[in-house]
Scaffold this motif. Structure first.
Motif, PDB file in Angstrom:
ATOM      1  N   LYS A 159      -2.447   3.090   3.204  1.00 46.07           N
ATOM      2  CA  LYS A 159      -1.328   2.373   2.226  1.00 46.07           C
ATOM      3  C   LYS A 159      -1.654   1.971   1.047  1.00 46.07           C
ATOM      4  CE  LYS A 159       0.625   0.487   6.619  1.00 46.07           C
ATOM      5  NZ  LYS A 159       0.764  -0.252   7.594  1.00 46.07           N
ATOM      6  N   VAL A 177      -1.670   4.826  -1.459  1.00 49.25           N
ATOM      7  CA  VAL A 177      -0.509   4.980  -1.853  1.00 49.25           C
ATOM      8  C   VAL A 177       0.135   3.907  -2.882  1.00 49.25           C
ATOM      9  CG1 VAL A 177       2.012   5.045  -0.888  1.00 49.25           C
ATOM     10  CG2 VAL A 177       0.409   6.407   0.118  1.00 49.25           C
ATOM     11  N   LYS A 203       1.299   4.514  -6.383  1.00 49.01           N
ATOM     12  CA  LYS A 203       2.412   4.203  -7.053  1.00 49.01           C
ATOM     13  C   LYS A 203       2.453   3.060  -8.077  1.00 49.01           C
ATOM     14  CE  LYS A 203       5.085   5.524  -2.910  1.00 49.01           C
ATOM     15  NZ  LYS A 203       6.441   5.228  -2.078  1.00 49.01           N
ATOM     16  N   ALA A 220      -2.450  10.948  -2.357  1.00 51.72           N
ATOM     17  CA  ALA A 220      -1.202  10.129  -2.225  1.00 51.72           C
ATOM     18  C   ALA A 220      -0.255  11.197  -1.820  1.00 51.72           C
ATOM     19  CB  ALA A 220      -0.669   9.362  -3.211  1.00 51.72           C
ATOM     20  N   MET A 255       1.739  11.169   1.784  1.00 53.77           N
ATOM     21  CA  MET A 255       3.224  11.152   1.910  1.00 53.77           C
ATOM     22  C   MET A 255       3.879  12.471   2.309  1.00 53.77           C
ATOM     23  SD  MET A 255       3.443   9.063  -1.723  1.00 53.77           S
ATOM     24  CE  MET A 255       5.299   9.037  -1.782  1.00 53.77           C
TER      25      MET A 255
END
Length: 162
Positions: free
Chosen positions: A6, A9, A13, A66, A70
């Protein structure tokens, strides 16, 4: 998803800027302007260059991780590549007689960051050759390489404007 995944990511992001549903690359580029200001604030060419240079392998790694987490190829919400590439647009400024400061760039010459930002977005979105080709590279390298080339292309134009 583990806490570590998490976190990866979230950083990939753009610390949340990539979560914006419309135009996440543009919002990531705004964070890139902040990264540019942070690098300028040290008033040191070696630190500025180190931030630019070390940002590239960092972006390759984190964007690649990532993508795997994802399970998506170059998701638009992953914007760390835009963030690390934005300061590249301003490399010509770093080699003038005097190193620019945050104040001289953002207060006295406010058009410079706006122009660099706009040029970067144009090259990043239009992806003229060879920028379009490097995006096909695997993993985080492909995610990052097109933005790095867009940053260098913007830098070439900036060299003639500044």
């Amino acid at each position: 998803m583990s806490f570590g995944d998490k976190l990866i990511v979230f950083v990939a992001k753009g610390f949340g800027s990539g979560y914006v549903p419309k135009g996440p690359g543009t919002f990531g580029s705004i964070v890139g302007i902040a990264w540019f200001a942070i690098l300028l604030s040290f008033n040191s060419l070696p630190i500025y260059l180190a931030g630019c240079i070390f940002g590239i392998p960092f972006s390759i790694w984190i964007c690649g991780r990532a993508e795997k987490i994802m399970k998506a190829h170059d998701p638009s919400s992953v914007v760390m590549d835009e963030i690390i590439a934005l300061p590249l647009c301003f490399l010509p400024l770093m080699f003038e007689n005097e190193l620019p400061t945050v104040q001289t760039i953002f207060m006295e010459n406010w058009w410079i960051p706006l122009t660099g930002f706009a040029l970067f977005r144009v090259f990043d979105i239009a992806k003229p050759w060879p920028i379009s080709k490097v995006q096909d590279l695997p993993g985080g390298l492909g995610v990052t390489a097109d933005d790095v080339l867009a940053g260098f292309a913007a830098a070439i134009v900036m060299a003639f404007l500044v």
